[in-house]
Design a protein around this motif. Structure first.
Motif, short mmCIF file in Angstrom:
data_model
loop_
_atom_site.label_atom_id
_atom_site.label_comp_id
_atom_site.label_asym_id
_atom_site.label_seq_id
_atom_site.Cartn_x
_atom_site.Cartn_y
_atom_site.Cartn_z
N VAL A 95 6.63 -13.10 -16.21
CA VAL A 95 7.52 -13.90 -15.35
C VAL A 95 7.31 -13.53 -13.89
O VAL A 95 7.19 -14.40 -13.02
CB VAL A 95 8.99 -13.72 -15.78
N THR A 96 7.25 -12.22 -13.61
CA THR A 96 7.03 -11.78 -12.23
C THR A 96 5.66 -12.23 -11.74
O THR A 96 5.54 -12.72 -10.61
CB THR A 96 7.13 -10.24 -12.15
N ALA A 97 4.64 -12.08 -12.58
CA ALA A 97 3.30 -12.51 -12.19
C ALA A 97 3.27 -14.01 -11.93
O ALA A 97 2.63 -14.46 -10.97
CB ALA A 97 2.28 -12.13 -13.26
N PHE A 98 3.97 -14.79 -12.76
CA PHE A 98 3.97 -16.24 -12.56
C PHE A 98 4.69 -16.59 -11.26
O PHE A 98 4.24 -17.47 -10.51
CB PHE A 98 4.61 -16.97 -13.74
N ALA A 99 5.79 -15.92 -10.96
CA ALA A 99 6.51 -16.17 -9.70
C ALA A 99 5.61 -15.85 -8.51
O ALA A 99 5.55 -16.62 -7.54
CB ALA A 99 7.79 -15.35 -9.65
N ARG A 100 4.91 -14.73 -8.60
CA ARG A 100 3.98 -14.37 -7.52
C ARG A 100 2.82 -15.36 -7.44
O ARG A 100 2.35 -15.70 -6.36
CB ARG A 100 3.44 -12.96 -7.74
N PHE A 101 2.35 -15.82 -8.60
CA PHE A 101 1.26 -16.79 -8.65
C PHE A 101 1.68 -18.09 -7.96
O PHE A 101 0.93 -18.67 -7.18
CB PHE A 101 0.87 -17.07 -10.10
N VAL A 102 2.90 -18.53 -8.24
CA VAL A 102 3.42 -19.75 -7.63
C VAL A 102 3.54 -19.56 -6.12
O VAL A 102 3.17 -20.44 -5.34
CB VAL A 102 4.77 -20.16 -8.26
N LEU A 103 4.03 -18.41 -5.71
CA LEU A 103 4.20 -18.14 -4.28
C LEU A 103 2.85 -18.12 -3.57
O LEU A 103 2.64 -18.83 -2.60
CB LEU A 103 4.92 -16.80 -4.08
N CYS A 104 1.93 -17.31 -4.08
CA CYS A 104 0.60 -17.20 -3.45
C CYS A 104 -0.23 -18.46 -3.64
O CYS A 104 -0.70 -19.07 -2.68
CB CYS A 104 -0.17 -16.01 -4.03
N GLY A 105 -0.41 -18.85 -4.90
CA GLY A 105 -1.23 -20.01 -5.20
C GLY A 105 -0.62 -21.30 -4.68
O GLY A 105 -1.32 -22.18 -4.19
N GLY A 106 0.70 -21.39 -4.78
CA GLY A 106 1.38 -22.59 -4.28
C GLY A 106 1.29 -22.70 -2.77
O GLY A 106 1.08 -23.79 -2.22
N GLY A 107 1.43 -21.57 -2.09
CA GLY A 107 1.29 -21.57 -0.64
C GLY A 107 -0.11 -21.98 -0.20
O GLY A 107 -0.28 -22.82 0.69
N VAL A 108 -1.10 -21.39 -0.85
CA VAL A 108 -2.49 -21.74 -0.54
C VAL A 108 -2.75 -23.20 -0.93
O VAL A 108 -3.39 -23.95 -0.18
CB VAL A 108 -3.48 -20.79 -1.26
N GLY A 109 -2.23 -23.62 -2.07
CA GLY A 109 -2.42 -25.00 -2.52
C GLY A 109 -1.78 -26.01 -1.59
O GLY A 109 -2.35 -27.07 -1.31
N LEU A 110 -0.58 -25.71 -1.12
CA LEU A 110 0.11 -26.61 -0.21
C LEU A 110 -0.67 -26.73 1.11
O LEU A 110 -0.89 -27.85 1.60
CB LEU A 110 1.53 -26.11 0.05
N ALA A 111 -1.10 -25.61 1.65
CA ALA A 111 -1.91 -25.64 2.87
C ALA A 111 -3.22 -26.39 2.62
O ALA A 111 -3.68 -27.17 3.47
CB ALA A 111 -2.19 -24.22 3.35
N SER A 112 -3.79 -26.20 1.44
CA SER A 112 -5.05 -26.88 1.09
C SER A 112 -4.88 -28.38 1.03
O SER A 112 -5.77 -29.14 1.43
CB SER A 112 -5.57 -26.38 -0.26
N SER A 113 -3.74 -28.83 0.50
CA SER A 113 -3.54 -30.28 0.38
C SER A 113 -3.54 -30.94 1.75
O SER A 113 -4.10 -32.02 1.93
CB SER A 113 -2.27 -30.59 -0.39
N PHE A 114 -2.92 -30.30 2.72
CA PHE A 114 -2.91 -30.85 4.07
C PHE A 114 -4.30 -30.74 4.71
O PHE A 114 -4.72 -31.65 5.43
CB PHE A 114 -1.85 -30.17 4.92
N ALA A 115 -4.99 -29.63 4.43
CA ALA A 115 -6.34 -29.45 4.97
C ALA A 115 -7.30 -30.50 4.40
O ALA A 115 -8.14 -31.03 5.13
CB ALA A 115 -6.84 -28.04 4.68
N VAL A 116 -7.17 -30.78 3.10
CA VAL A 116 -8.03 -31.81 2.49
C VAL A 116 -7.77 -33.16 3.14
O VAL A 116 -8.70 -33.88 3.50
CB VAL A 116 -7.82 -31.88 0.95
N GLY A 117 -6.50 -33.49 3.32
CA GLY A 117 -6.16 -34.76 3.94
C GLY A 117 -6.72 -34.88 5.36
O GLY A 117 -7.26 -35.92 5.75
N ALA A 118 -6.60 -33.81 6.12
CA ALA A 118 -7.11 -33.82 7.50
C ALA A 118 -8.63 -33.90 7.53
O ALA A 118 -9.21 -34.68 8.29
CB ALA A 118 -6.62 -32.58 8.24
N LEU A 119 -9.27 -33.09 6.70
CA LEU A 119 -10.73 -33.07 6.69
C LEU A 119 -11.30 -34.38 6.14
O LEU A 119 -12.37 -34.83 6.58
CB LEU A 119 -11.22 -31.88 5.85
N ALA A 120 -10.58 -35.01 5.22
CA ALA A 120 -11.05 -36.27 4.62
C ALA A 120 -11.07 -37.42 5.62
O ALA A 120 -11.72 -38.44 5.37
CB ALA A 120 -10.18 -36.64 3.42
N SER A 121 -10.41 -37.25 6.75
CA SER A 121 -10.49 -38.29 7.78
C SER A 121 -11.83 -38.25 8.51
O SER A 121 -12.18 -39.22 9.19
CB SER A 121 -9.33 -38.15 8.77
#
Length: 175
Positions: free
Chosen positions: A16-42
């Protein structure tokens, strides 16, 4: 003995702790990535933008997961990066299929709809990636650490019997 067990919990978080940390780290990187993909795709084709951002975000996320999420105790090894890259390739395929499907269904999708589809596909792939990373990529580190803890907790054996032979002749007969 208590400090060994406390140290084990600190370096090897539960699921449970590892999953919470995974969501925090991976989710943060994933959220930033989604915006980066959108910007770069232009500037470049979306598939290429997604591939470039996936490579960078996978390197970053693997380091975060090694140091923080799964408690591997330091930087990710080349083996861990390579195995993590395999799970990232699968995640890349899932996001590409989701986005290509969206483009087939909607001629000109709204950027907000694109974000929802991309993040939903990323979340689905992320859950599968968590399982792969926890069970396979970072599992050896945990099993080696558990073996060390078990060895540290072993009790000394008490031998009861005759005293050891003192002379060489007695040693030969004992063998």
């Amino acid at each position: 003995m208590e400090t060994v067990q406390s140290g084990q919990r600190a370096t090897q978080p539960g699921a449970v702790t590892a999953f919470a940390r995974f969501v925090l780290c991976g989710g943060g990187v994933g959220l930033a990535s989604s915006f980066a993909v959108g910007a770069l795709a232009s500037w470049i084709p979306w598939v290429l933008a997604n591939a470039l951002i996936t490579v960078v975000s996978t390197l970053l996320a693997t380091e975060l997961h090694a140091r923080f999420t799964f408690g591997a105790g330091g930087r990710a090894s080349r083996r861990q990066h390579a195995q993590s890259a395999g799970s990232a390739v699968a995640a890349y395929a899932v996001t590409c299929v989701a986005m290509l499907t969206l483009q087939q269904l909607v001629a000109t999708p709204d950027p907000m709809l694109e974000q929802v589809v991309y993040l939903s596909a990323s979340a689905l792939a992320g859950v599968a990636r968590f399982v792969v990373l926890r069970l396979f990529v970072f599992a050896r580190s945990r099993s080696q650490a558990a073996g060390t803890v078990r060895a540290a907790r072993a009790l000394p054996a008490t031998v009861v019997g005759a005293p050891a032979p003192a002379s060489p002749a007695e040693l030969c007969r004992a063998a």
